[in-house]
Design a protein around this motif. Sequence first.
Motif, PDB file in Angstrom:
ATOM      1  N   GLU A 201       0.826  -1.199   0.000  1.00  0.00           N
ATOM      2  CA  GLU A 201       0.000   0.000   0.000  1.00  0.00           C
ATOM      3  C   GLU A 201       0.865   1.254   0.000  1.00  0.00           C
TER       4      GLU A 201
ATOM      5  N   ILE B 194       0.455   5.389   0.529  1.00  0.00           N
ATOM      6  CA  ILE B 194      -0.378   6.524   0.905  1.00  0.00           C
ATOM      7  C   ILE B 194       0.136   7.755   0.166  1.00  0.00           C
TER       8      ILE B 194
ATOM      9  N   ILE C 274      -2.558   4.068   7.930  1.00  0.00           N
ATOM     10  CA  ILE C 274      -1.410   3.163   7.949  1.00  0.00           C
ATOM     11  C   ILE C 274      -1.840   1.781   8.442  1.00  0.00           C
TER      12      ILE C 274
ATOM     13  N   THR D 152       1.132  -1.142   4.565  1.00  0.00           N
ATOM     14  CA  THR D 152       1.685   0.125   4.074  1.00  0.00           C
ATOM     15  C   THR D 152       3.196  -0.001   3.901  1.00  0.00           C
TER      16      THR D 152
ATOM     17  N   LEU E 242       8.445   3.075   7.523  1.00  0.00           N
ATOM     18  CA  LEU E 242       7.977   3.272   6.157  1.00  0.00           C
ATOM     19  C   LEU E 242       9.032   3.979   5.315  1.00  0.00           C
TER      20      LEU E 242
END
Length: 386
Positions: A117, A119, A160, A164, A197
């Motif tokens: 994923e 964002i 999140i 993610t 991340l």
Amino acid sequence: MGARPLLNRRLAGLGTTIFAEMSALAAATGSINLGQGFPDTDGPREIAEAAAEAVLTGRGNQYPPGPGIPGLRTAIAEHQQRFYGLAYDPDSEVLVTAGATEAIAAALLALLEPGDEVIAFEPFYDSYAACIAMAGAVRVPLTLRQPSFRPDLDELRSLITPRTRLLLINTPHNPTGTVLTPAELAAIAELAVEHDLLVITDEVYEHLVFATGHHPIAGLPGMRERTVAISSAGKTFSFTGWKVGWVTASAPLVSAVRTAKQYLTYVSAGPFQYAVAEALHLPDGYFDALRADLLRKRDLLADGLSAAGFQVFSPEGTYFITTDITPLGEKDGLEFCRSLPERCGVVAIPNVVFYDNTEAGRSLVRFTFCKRGEVLREAVERLGRL
């Protein structure tokens, strides 16, 4: 060939870009094109002459080195140090690309796997959606809402999940013109570190900030080793057709991005790389004058749009103005933009094409002000007919 679509299903719905459609409409109708973001004047003559000299003296006419010519990689590293105090090794932490668009594609293809994923701030530049799709990943939009278009950091935290993989950030932000504040960047950095991340940050408008200045997230604690910073020469030096972009990141991240990039263009823009290396060494006065000129043009167009009846969201950076057409009695930005050339001879871009959450962008329309003053004044006069 059976019932299977010819186009990869991941790219379904990603046909001809809105920029191609609207630019063709401008040409067909003789309209002023305030849609696609390219200047109508070239950048500094001495930089153009440097490119011509490179061609004529045989520098870059054959394949340049895969990572980019050493002189440009050094100039990029010196630029990061000069403006932001960020130190990068030009040999292992800088990569030259075919514009920022290729840098984005290479970074996403290199760092994502199917099911990851991503964002991203919505509205997002259209290549983001396409590149995430080509990587087999899933885009998760964080919608920037009018009138402030600032990120809701609590909502960001809620988006999140264990799937993610990275945050894709664009500041200064196209199309809204939002520039992230140091406090917002610090909060985003804390989330990235907390959840381990990666961050890709698109900073192509870094020198087009009108008040607050640009602050790279890579300079914050814990961020250098997880951030891929992307920029380019096109917007800063008004040579968008040269397609010279770059990545700065830690050596492992650059190595990963380079692995994907070498199978896209391999290399590009050989002679132009020499010219951009010179451009990056231009004095501060050049960058100051660029901002001042665009600030005047922003205000000229913003005042004209307001007078014509648009709700105007004055941008903090970039060379785009987002407007709302609702005060004009209009609701559909796409329909409005397709009819605008016939109505008053001006082309704009409907923001809805940059949204997954289409209702949030349905009535928003983007204009660019990186045009000559006389062109903007004529556009304002025409828009007054609305």
